[in-house]
Enzyme design. Structure first.
Site, PDB file in Angstrom:
ATOM      1  N   ASP A  15       0.865  -1.188   0.000  1.00  9.42           N
ATOM      2  CA  ASP A  15       0.000   0.000   0.000  1.00  9.42           C
ATOM      3  C   ASP A  15       0.902   1.239   0.000  1.00  9.42           C
ATOM      4  O   ASP A  15       1.780   1.375   0.860  1.00  9.42           O
ATOM      5  CB  ASP A  15      -0.886  -0.049   1.262  1.00  9.42           C
ATOM      6  CG  ASP A  15      -1.917   1.067   1.306  1.00  9.42           C
ATOM      7  OD1 ASP A  15      -1.790   2.037   0.527  1.00  9.42           O
ATOM      8  OD2 ASP A  15      -2.831   0.988   2.137  1.00  9.42           O
ATOM      9  N   GLU A 116      -2.990   0.054  -3.952  1.00 11.37           N
ATOM     10  CA  GLU A 116      -2.736  -1.107  -3.108  1.00 11.37           C
ATOM     11  C   GLU A 116      -3.115  -2.414  -3.768  1.00 11.37           C
ATOM     12  O   GLU A 116      -3.896  -2.426  -4.725  1.00 11.37           O
ATOM     13  CB  GLU A 116      -3.457  -0.974  -1.758  1.00 11.37           C
ATOM     14  CG  GLU A 116      -4.958  -0.933  -1.842  1.00 11.37           C
ATOM     15  CD  GLU A 116      -5.584  -0.706  -0.477  1.00 11.37           C
ATOM     16  OE1 GLU A 116      -5.797  -1.683   0.243  1.00 11.37           O
ATOM     17  OE2 GLU A 116      -5.840   0.463  -0.162  1.00 11.37           O
TER      18      GLU A 116
HETATM   19  N1  DCP Z   1      -8.790   8.673  -1.014  1.00 10.96           N
HETATM   20  C1  DCP Z   1      -9.823   9.599  -1.217  1.00 10.96           C
HETATM   21  N2  DCP Z   1     -10.798   9.745  -0.253  1.00 10.96           N
HETATM   22  C2  DCP Z   1     -10.752   9.008   0.887  1.00 10.96           C
HETATM   23  C3  DCP Z   1      -9.715   8.079   1.095  1.00 10.96           C
HETATM   24  C4  DCP Z   1      -8.735   7.932   0.099  1.00 10.96           C
HETATM   25  O1  DCP Z   1      -9.856  10.256  -2.244  1.00 10.96           O
HETATM   26  N3  DCP Z   1     -11.711   9.170   1.826  1.00 10.96           N
HETATM   27  C5  DCP Z   1      -7.733   8.585  -2.051  1.00 10.96           C
HETATM   28  C6  DCP Z   1      -6.581   9.441  -1.643  1.00 10.96           C
HETATM   29  C7  DCP Z   1      -5.532   8.497  -1.188  1.00 10.96           C
HETATM   30  C8  DCP Z   1      -5.824   7.238  -1.983  1.00 10.96           C
HETATM   31  O2  DCP Z   1      -7.233   7.261  -2.201  1.00 10.96           O
HETATM   32  O3  DCP Z   1      -4.228   9.007  -1.394  1.00 10.96           O
HETATM   33  C9  DCP Z   1      -5.417   5.963  -1.262  1.00 10.96           C
HETATM   34  O4  DCP Z   1      -6.156   5.836  -0.053  1.00 10.96           O
HETATM   35  P1  DCP Z   1      -5.537   5.235   1.264  1.00 10.96           P
HETATM   36  O5  DCP Z   1      -6.646   4.947   2.184  1.00 10.96           O
HETATM   37  O6  DCP Z   1      -4.581   4.112   0.929  1.00 10.96           O
HETATM   38  O7  DCP Z   1      -4.735   6.450   1.896  1.00 10.96           O
HETATM   39  P2  DCP Z   1      -3.323   7.064   1.576  1.00 10.96           P
HETATM   40  O8  DCP Z   1      -2.574   6.294   0.534  1.00 10.96           O
HETATM   41  O9  DCP Z   1      -3.513   8.512   1.265  1.00 10.96           O
HETATM   42  O10 DCP Z   1      -2.586   6.982   2.956  1.00 10.96           O
HETATM   43  P3  DCP Z   1      -2.003   5.712   3.737  1.00 10.96           P
HETATM   44  O11 DCP Z   1      -2.272   4.499   2.893  1.00 10.96           O
HETATM   45  O12 DCP Z   1      -0.548   5.991   3.913  1.00 10.96           O
HETATM   46  O13 DCP Z   1      -2.741   5.701   5.034  1.00 10.96           O
HETATM   47 CA    CA Z   2      -2.308   4.098   0.615  1.00 16.07          CA
END
Ligand code: DCP
Ligand code: CA
Length: 398
Positions: A15, A116
């Site tokens: 991820d 992921e």
């Molecule tokens: N995303 C979004 N709205 C959300 C959650 C996520 O648009 N409520 C988008 C932005 C993120 C991407 O999807 O960058 C991937 O989601 P993740 O939950 O894997 O979150 P991140 O990659 O940002 O952070 P991490 O995986 O490090 O917690």
């Molecule tokens: Ca992520």
């Protein structure tokens, strides 16, 4: 967190960290180390009404900024943050680069999201006697070639690999084997278990279940209270894949929705937005080489009343114009042309791999996509997205 034990574990979950925000930092190195928030802001970085945070860099998370939070709240918590509007095409391109690296190591990848997926190494025991080392190598290559950090969890099942990955974040690697599984997983709060949202957490709390170990010890009460859901939670807690982690998880639908800057009952305001959403859904279908034959339109009115309508077709809809016609006809079945609308959404499902038999449309699409990447989103647009009032499509509904 890095655990350097040597062992073969068959499943990895990878991820990317703070995906959208990390891409923005990679594209603009001056943002490195700064709190970056991607979300409901316009291309100039100005706040959009009712916008929410898509993601925040780990620097911004220190201030309490989280996904799903209204932008105004994020601004209060992190006034010096850099607020940016997302760029889906860039995120897609980065995702592709990352999964190209992964594909060099195993062909058995279940990508569950842009950022992921699960990597399977079963049968590769000879080639990779130590998958912990291989996972480290994949992380390193992603860092060097793509410039993003990925966290990886390894396990004997998808559920343990996923939990390991969540614990390893950010920029970490964690292996959960049968030997250390209980000592790592059992003390965790139940909220760390896939399938436990705030509602289930509250029910479990009422049963005095706060850790995963409590959950395992109270199997009878959770099955009694939560039925099948409880049985699946028990399986997850003991590291066994179940309903949430079936073989061959695939993308089931592609959708977009948007809350308007202001509520509106004007076709001229609503239809171009609906078209734009169709355009985005269509782009993603093409990029993923999929077609869809079921479509759902969502309409939320100014009183928050939300209605959806779905239609399935015998053959896939594979032209943007047709997709828009389906979407607008569903929309007009839901809308009385008077009520003020707050949000519209379109979702495509019943996805199938696209056959390559229509080369002409493929070429047109690819050229449009190239132009958009080279000169920006606005370079190619439909007559519908112009506020002319004379669009032929719009006339259909007068
Ligand atoms: N995303 C979004 N709205 C959300 C959650 C996520 O648009 N409520 C988008 C932005 C993120 C991407 O999807 O960058 C991937 O989601 P993740 O939950 O894997 O979150 P991140 O990659 O940002 O952070 P991490 O995986 O490090 O917690
Ligand atoms: Ca992520």
């Amino acid at each position: 967190m890095v655990v350097s034990t040597y062992m073969f574990l068959p499943i990895a979950h990878l991820d990317l960290d703070a995906f959208f925000a990390s891409v923005e930092q990679k594209l603009n190195p001056s943002l490195h180390g700064k709190p970056v928030i991607v979300g409901g802001v316009d291309p100039q970085g100005r706040e959009v009404n009712r916008g929410v945070v898509a993601t925040a860099s780990y620097e911004a998370r220190k201030f309490g900024v989280a996904s799903g939070m209204p932008i105004y709240q994020a601004r209060k918590l992190c006034p010096h943050g850099v607020f940016l509007r997302g760029n889906f095409k860039e995120y897609h391109a980065f995702s592709k680069r990352v999964f190209n690296v992964i594909a060099k190591y195993t062909p058995f990848v279940e990508q569950s999201n842009l950022d992921e997926g699960f990597l399977h190494f079963s049968g590769f025991e000879e080639l990779y006697p130590d998958t912990v080392r291989i996972a480290g190598q994949i992380r390193q290559e992603i860092k060097e070639v793509v410039g993003l950090t990925a966290s990886v969890g390894l396990g004997t099942s998808k559920v343990t690999a996923k939990i390991a990955c969540d614990l390893a974040k950010p920029d970490g690697l964690l292996a959960i084997s049968e030997a250390n599984r209980e000592s790592i997983i059992f003390p965790l709060p139940v909220s760390k278990l896939p399938g436990v949202g705030p509602k289930t957490e509250a029910i479990l709390k009422a049963l005095s279940i706060t850790t995963i170990s409590d959950l395992v010890n109270k199997k009878e009460s959770i099955v009694h209270c939560l039925g099948k859901h409880g049985a699946n939670l028990y399986l997850s807690a003991t590291g066994i894949d179940n309903i949430w982690f079936q073989e061959g998880d695939r993308i089931k639908s592609i959708g977009r929705s948007t809350t308007f800057l202001r509520n509106s009952n004007e076709k001229r305001y609503i239809l171009p937005i609906l078209f734009k959403l169709c355009d985005e859904v269509f782009d993603e279908l093409w990029l993923k080489e999929l077609t869809a034959s079921c479509f759902t339109v969502t309409l939320r009115d100014h009183t928050f009343k939300t209605r959806t309508l779905e239609r399935t077709y015998g053959t896939p809809v594979d032209r943007l114009r047709d997709l828009y016609e389906v979407a607008s006809s569903l929309f007009f079945s839901l809308w009385d042309k008077k009520t003020h609308v707050r949000l519209v959404g379109i979702r495509a499902s019943r996805l199938r791999a696209r056959s390559d038999d229509d080369k002409r449309y493929r070429r047109i699409f690819e050229n449009i996509y190239k132009l958009k990447r080279k000169y920006g989103e606005g370079i190619v647009t439909s007559a519908l997205t112009l506020d002319s009032g004379n669009s032929p499509m719009e006339q259909l509904f007068l």
